[in-house]
Design a protein around this motif. Structure first.
Motif, PDB file in Angstrom:
ATOM      1  N   VAL A 396      -3.718   2.151   7.037  1.00  9.34           N
ATOM      2  CA  VAL A 396      -3.398   0.769   7.388  1.00  9.34           C
ATOM      3  C   VAL A 396      -2.619   0.077   6.279  1.00  9.34           C
ATOM      4  O   VAL A 396      -2.032  -0.986   6.509  1.00  9.34           O
ATOM      5  CB  VAL A 396      -4.678  -0.024   7.705  1.00  9.34           C
ATOM      6  CG1 VAL A 396      -5.360   0.536   8.935  1.00  9.34           C
ATOM      7  CG2 VAL A 396      -5.633  -0.023   6.514  1.00  9.34           C
ATOM      8  N   GLU A 397      -2.611   0.674   5.093  1.00  9.55           N
ATOM      9  CA  GLU A 397      -1.888   0.075   3.979  1.00  9.55           C
ATOM     10  C   GLU A 397      -1.447   1.166   3.023  1.00  9.55           C
ATOM     11  O   GLU A 397      -2.237   2.053   2.674  1.00  9.55           O
ATOM     12  CB  GLU A 397      -2.778  -0.942   3.256  1.00  9.55           C
ATOM     13  CG  GLU A 397      -2.087  -1.687   2.133  1.00  9.55           C
ATOM     14  CD  GLU A 397      -2.995  -2.705   1.487  1.00  9.55           C
ATOM     15  OE1 GLU A 397      -2.646  -3.193   0.396  1.00  9.55           O
ATOM     16  OE2 GLU A 397      -4.061  -3.007   2.060  1.00  9.55           O
ATOM     17  N   VAL A 398      -0.194   1.123   2.605  1.00  9.91           N
ATOM     18  CA  VAL A 398       0.365   2.077   1.643  1.00  9.91           C
ATOM     19  C   VAL A 398       1.107   1.304   0.574  1.00  9.91           C
ATOM     20  O   VAL A 398       1.991   0.496   0.877  1.00  9.91           O
ATOM     21  CB  VAL A 398       1.317   3.083   2.331  1.00  9.91           C
ATOM     22  CG1 VAL A 398       1.941   4.021   1.286  1.00  9.91           C
ATOM     23  CG2 VAL A 398       0.592   3.887   3.392  1.00  9.91           C
ATOM     24  N   GLY A 399       0.751   1.547  -0.681  1.00  6.93           N
ATOM     25  CA  GLY A 399       1.451   0.946  -1.794  1.00  6.93           C
ATOM     26  C   GLY A 399       2.150   2.013  -2.609  1.00  6.93           C
ATOM     27  O   GLY A 399       1.634   3.123  -2.763  1.00  6.93           O
ATOM     28  N   ILE A 400       3.337   1.725  -3.113  1.00  8.87           N
ATOM     29  CA  ILE A 400       4.077   2.689  -3.917  1.00  8.87           C
ATOM     30  C   ILE A 400       4.436   2.052  -5.254  1.00  8.87           C
ATOM     31  O   ILE A 400       4.642   0.848  -5.350  1.00  8.87           O
ATOM     32  CB  ILE A 400       5.351   3.189  -3.204  1.00  8.87           C
ATOM     33  CG1 ILE A 400       6.277   2.019  -2.860  1.00  8.87           C
ATOM     34  CG2 ILE A 400       5.005   3.991  -1.965  1.00  8.87           C
ATOM     35  CD1 ILE A 400       7.619   2.454  -2.304  1.00  8.87           C
ATOM     36  N   ARG A 401       4.475   2.894  -6.281  1.00  7.38           N
ATOM     37  CA  ARG A 401       4.803   2.427  -7.622  1.00  7.38           C
ATOM     38  C   ARG A 401       5.139   3.639  -8.470  1.00  7.38           C
ATOM     39  O   ARG A 401       4.952   4.779  -8.038  1.00  7.38           O
ATOM     40  CB  ARG A 401       3.639   1.642  -8.229  1.00  7.38           C
ATOM     41  CG  ARG A 401       2.340   2.426  -8.208  1.00  7.38           C
ATOM     42  CD  ARG A 401       1.186   1.612  -8.774  1.00  7.38           C
ATOM     43  NE  ARG A 401       0.917   0.445  -7.971  1.00  7.38           N
ATOM     44  CZ  ARG A 401       0.109   0.454  -6.916  1.00  7.38           C
ATOM     45  NH1 ARG A 401      -0.473   1.578  -6.540  1.00  7.38           N
ATOM     46  NH2 ARG A 401      -0.111  -0.633  -6.233  1.00  7.38           N
ATOM     47  N   SER A 402       5.616   3.398  -9.678  1.00  6.97           N
ATOM     48  CA  SER A 402       5.939   4.502 -10.585  1.00  6.97           C
ATOM     49  C   SER A 402       4.766   4.871 -11.479  1.00  6.97           C
ATOM     50  O   SER A 402       4.779   5.917 -12.117  1.00  6.97           O
ATOM     51  CB  SER A 402       7.149   4.136 -11.452  1.00  6.97           C
ATOM     52  OG  SER A 402       6.867   2.989 -12.236  1.00  6.97           O
ATOM     53  N   VAL A 403       3.745   4.017 -11.529  1.00  2.01           N
ATOM     54  CA  VAL A 403       2.567   4.255 -12.361  1.00  2.01           C
ATOM     55  C   VAL A 403       1.358   4.467 -11.458  1.00  2.01           C
ATOM     56  O   VAL A 403       1.162   3.736 -10.482  1.00  2.01           O
ATOM     57  CB  VAL A 403       2.321   3.064 -13.310  1.00  2.01           C
ATOM     58  CG1 VAL A 403       1.085   3.297 -14.158  1.00  2.01           C
ATOM     59  CG2 VAL A 403       3.531   2.833 -14.196  1.00  2.01           C
ATOM     60  N   SER A 404       0.531   5.458 -11.799  1.00  5.05           N
ATOM     61  CA  SER A 404      -0.645   5.751 -10.984  1.00  5.05           C
ATOM     62  C   SER A 404      -1.764   4.750 -11.245  1.00  5.05           C
ATOM     63  O   SER A 404      -1.900   4.208 -12.351  1.00  5.05           O
ATOM     64  CB  SER A 404      -1.143   7.168 -11.287  1.00  5.05           C
ATOM     65  OG  SER A 404      -2.375   7.422 -10.625  1.00  5.05           O
ATOM     66  N   THR A 405      -2.580   4.517 -10.235  1.00  9.42           N
ATOM     67  CA  THR A 405      -3.775   3.693 -10.392  1.00  9.42           C
ATOM     68  C   THR A 405      -4.852   4.435 -11.167  1.00  9.42           C
ATOM     69  O   THR A 405      -5.731   3.810 -11.762  1.00  9.42           O
ATOM     70  CB  THR A 405      -4.302   3.283  -8.995  1.00  9.42           C
ATOM     71  OG1 THR A 405      -3.241   2.692  -8.255  1.00  9.42           O
ATOM     72  CG2 THR A 405      -5.442   2.300  -9.088  1.00  9.42           C
ATOM     73  N   ILE A 406      -4.806   5.759 -11.157  1.00  5.91           N
ATOM     74  CA  ILE A 406      -5.798   6.589 -11.837  1.00  5.91           C
ATOM     75  C   ILE A 406      -5.476   6.632 -13.326  1.00  5.91           C
ATOM     76  O   ILE A 406      -4.365   7.013 -13.723  1.00  5.91           O
ATOM     77  CB  ILE A 406      -5.823   8.012 -11.254  1.00  5.91           C
ATOM     78  CG1 ILE A 406      -6.087   7.969  -9.746  1.00  5.91           C
ATOM     79  CG2 ILE A 406      -6.871   8.860 -11.956  1.00  5.91           C
ATOM     80  CD1 ILE A 406      -7.408   7.381  -9.351  1.00  5.91           C
ATOM     81  N   SER A 407      -6.436   6.268 -14.150  1.00  9.99           N
ATOM     82  CA  SER A 407      -6.207   6.251 -15.594  1.00  9.99           C
ATOM     83  C   SER A 407      -5.986   7.671 -16.110  1.00  9.99           C
ATOM     84  O   SER A 407      -6.650   8.619 -15.687  1.00  9.99           O
ATOM     85  CB  SER A 407      -7.403   5.625 -16.318  1.00  9.99           C
ATOM     86  OG  SER A 407      -8.586   6.350 -16.046  1.00  9.99           O
ATOM     87  N   GLY A 408      -5.036   7.815 -17.023  1.00 15.36           N
ATOM     88  CA  GLY A 408      -4.726   9.113 -17.605  1.00 15.36           C
ATOM     89  C   GLY A 408      -3.640   9.872 -16.889  1.00 15.36           C
ATOM     90  O   GLY A 408      -3.084  10.825 -17.450  1.00 15.36           O
ATOM     91  N   ALA A 409      -3.324   9.493 -15.652  1.00 14.43           N
ATOM     92  CA  ALA A 409      -2.267  10.187 -14.905  1.00 14.43           C
ATOM     93  C   ALA A 409      -0.905   9.726 -15.408  1.00 14.43           C
ATOM     94  O   ALA A 409      -0.673   8.517 -15.558  1.00 14.43           O
ATOM     95  CB  ALA A 409      -2.399   9.915 -13.416  1.00 14.43           C
ATOM     96  N   PRO A 410       0.024  10.652 -15.687  1.00 16.47           N
ATOM     97  CA  PRO A 410       1.352  10.257 -16.186  1.00 16.47           C
ATOM     98  C   PRO A 410       2.143   9.483 -15.136  1.00 16.47           C
ATOM     99  O   PRO A 410       1.845   9.520 -13.933  1.00 16.47           O
ATOM    100  CB  PRO A 410       2.021  11.604 -16.496  1.00 16.47           C
ATOM    101  CG  PRO A 410       0.904  12.598 -16.594  1.00 16.47           C
ATOM    102  CD  PRO A 410      -0.150  12.110 -15.659  1.00 16.47           C
ATOM    103  N   THR A 411       3.167   8.799 -15.600  1.00 11.48           N
ATOM    104  CA  THR A 411       4.055   8.085 -14.687  1.00 11.48           C
ATOM    105  C   THR A 411       4.933   9.078 -13.933  1.00 11.48           C
ATOM    106  O   THR A 411       4.987  10.275 -14.264  1.00 11.48           O
ATOM    107  CB  THR A 411       4.948   7.100 -15.453  1.00 11.48           C
ATOM    108  OG1 THR A 411       5.847   7.847 -16.283  1.00 11.48           O
ATOM    109  CG2 THR A 411       4.115   6.164 -16.311  1.00 11.48           C
ATOM    110  N   VAL A 412       5.623   8.584 -12.922  1.00 12.23           N
ATOM    111  CA  VAL A 412       6.497   9.447 -12.126  1.00 12.23           C
ATOM    112  C   VAL A 412       7.531  10.139 -12.997  1.00 12.23           C
ATOM    113  O   VAL A 412       7.819  11.333 -12.843  1.00 12.23           O
ATOM    114  CB  VAL A 412       7.183   8.608 -11.019  1.00 12.23           C
ATOM    115  CG1 VAL A 412       8.317   9.397 -10.376  1.00 12.23           C
ATOM    116  CG2 VAL A 412       6.171   8.172  -9.974  1.00 12.23           C
ATOM    117  N   HIS A 413       8.103   9.422 -13.955  1.00 12.68           N
ATOM    118  CA  HIS A 413       9.212   9.944 -14.757  1.00 12.68           C
ATOM    119  C   HIS A 413       8.756  10.989 -15.779  1.00 12.68           C
ATOM    120  O   HIS A 413       9.595  11.681 -16.356  1.00 12.68           O
ATOM    121  CB  HIS A 413       9.926   8.796 -15.466  1.00 12.68           C
ATOM    122  CG  HIS A 413      10.381   7.715 -14.527  1.00 12.68           C
ATOM    123  ND1 HIS A 413      11.362   7.923 -13.582  1.00 12.68           N
ATOM    124  CD2 HIS A 413       9.957   6.430 -14.360  1.00 12.68           C
ATOM    125  CE1 HIS A 413      11.560   6.810 -12.893  1.00 12.68           C
ATOM    126  NE2 HIS A 413      10.716   5.894 -13.342  1.00 12.68           N
TER     127      HIS A 413
END
Length: 463
Positions: A396-413
């Motif tokens: 019902v909802e999808v959000g997109i970003r370059s940074v993960s909500t999960i701590s410790g996960a690297p950014t997309v780049h």
């Protein structure tokens, strides 16, 4: 399987709750369906084969139900409705000469209604003994239904051959309680009908109540992964997921030898990429902790839920002993099988953290979009379709970003590596919310078999 389909022809249902006439009942309780079938039995002439079918029907277990669980509710003001015509009364020898409409007493009544987006409701019994013996008379009763609840709710009903995905399933503890028929209900309804001939205020007893809850959807992947730890050698981060998984997969195929099934290799008999669900290899890193640094601690091998036992045994045999994974100039890493029964293993190697039921999920590794976004197909819609592709409901909802909500996960780049499945495709971290809890593991997008698009349930603490 027995499946009864019922469509509200006016697009709305006027049904009152058993204990509160001002509130609407939704979805229709299975016992209401049974009462309507008993009414059809009387209208068809009370034939013996119909009675036998109803006595058999009342002994069935609680059905699964498919219905719109978020219908619109119509306001329920009270109406003062005249009762049926009464004969002229005499009071102290005087005759009441008022017009018949003036003599009728008006009682307060309510007509609560719901307006579902889908007017079709389906009742489904997965396991039904002796169905064929009673199918014909039961079908005649079902097809004779004219309305459910109030007479302003006409319906079309029939037996259907295809099964449906239920919205509600019986449970020991659930979100709502619905009335269902049980053995002896037919006799109680018949006796109540006879008593009502003398006193219309008599109502049938409440009957049996069953708890229901929404089923928890699961992805096409098995929740029982085979986990290996990465020990010694160079320290790798989550950003190296793609090249590491490629090396692991190549080494695994070499350990299988020439005899390997499509579900393990990911390729069909002619060497083309398999279009069927197959083995996915995902990274296990130090994430989702205040001290998380995104370092790689292990790898999980996730088979599809439909994989046979022989494939699982073959995979486990190939990973049972410790072996070395060569990384070229970087050196080698020891790959050690992690016994799920072992005590004291790293929390990062616990694959159950990626499986638990939740209505909100966040990506640990970025999702590689398998369709290029367009004006009429934004990235959010592409990710929503990717959820459906692995067997989950549409979020019902999808959000997109370059940074993960999960701590410790690297950014997309920070993720690197190339492969023909993911090259020149957009990558996005995402947070997904469903209208119900779903089971993992959740791996989305074009890189879901090579460690990208791995999601973790996001548990938001209550304040």
């Amino acid at each position: 399987m027995l499946t009864i389909e019922m469509e509200f022809l006016m697009g709305r249902a006027v049904l009152s709750q058993w204990g509160d006439r001002t509130q609407a009942e939704w979805p229709p309780h299975p016992q209401r369906l049974f009462s309507a079938l008993v009414s059809a039995y009387g209208e068809l002439g009370a034939q013996k084969e119909h009675e036998n079918a109803l006595r058999w029907f009342e002994s069935l277990t609680a059905p699964e139900i498919k219905a719109d669980l978020s219908p619109a509710l119509r306001s329920t003001p009270s109406y003062f409705v005249p009762v049926n015509d009464e004969a002229m009364k005499s009071d102290s020898g005087r005759t009441d000469f008022r017009h018949v409409l003036d003599r009728r007493i008006r009682h307060e009544r309510f007509f609560p209604a719901v307006v579902p987006e889908d007017p079709i409701v389906v009742f489904q019994w997965p396991q039904v003994p002796q169905l064929e013996q009673h199918r014909a008379p039961l079908a005649e009763l079902v097809e004779s239904l004219t309305y459910i609840g109030h007479s302003s709710s006409p319906v079309r009903a029939c037996l259907r051959d295809e099964s449906v995905t239920p919205s509600l399933c019986p449970a020991d503890h659930g979100e709502m309680s619905l009335r269902i028929p049980s053995a002896g209900r037919f006799d109680r309804l018949m006796s109540s009908h006879e008593l009502r001939r003398a006193d219309e205020s008599i109502q049938p007893p409440l009957g049996r109540v069953q708890s229901y809850k929404r089923p928890i959807a699961s992805s096409i992947f098995s929740n029982d992964a085979i986990v290996v730890a990465l020990e010694g050698g160079p320290r790798l981060g989550m950003g190296s997921t793609l090249p590491l998984i490629q090396q692991v997969r190549s080494a695994l195929l070499a350990r299988f030898g020439t005899s390997v099934s499509e579900v393990l290799s990911g390729h069909d008999s002619v060497g083309d990429m398999s279009r069927q669900p197959h083995l996915a290899i995902v990274p296990l890193g130090f994430v989702n902790s205040p001290y998380a640094d995104g370092s790689l601690k292990g790898v999980a091998f996730v088979l599809p839920a439909t994989a046979d036992r022989s494939s699982r045994r073959q995979l486990r045999a190939a990973l049972a002993k410790t072996w070395k994974l060569h990384l070229g100039p970087l050196g080698s890493i020891n790959v050690r099988y992690v016994d799920p029964r072992s005590q004291g293993r790293l929390k990062s190697l616990d694959f159950s953290a990626y499986v638990g039921a939740s209505d909100t999920w966040a990506s640990v590794t970025p999702v590689v979009l398998d369709r290029h976004p367009r004006d009429k197909r934004p990235a959010e819609a592409v990710i929503a379709t990717a959820c459906e592709r692995i067997g989950l409901p549409r979020p019902v909802e999808v959000g997109i970003r370059s940074v993960s909500t999960i701590s410790g996960a690297p950014t997309v780049h920070e993720f690197h590596g190339r492969s023909k499945q993911v090259d020149n495709r957009p990558r996005q971290h995402t947070t997904i919310r469903f209208d119900r809890k779903v089971h993992g593991p959740v791996m989305l997008g074009a890189g879901r078999f090579t460690g990208l698009g791995l999601c973790m349930p996001l548990r938001i603490p209550s304040r």
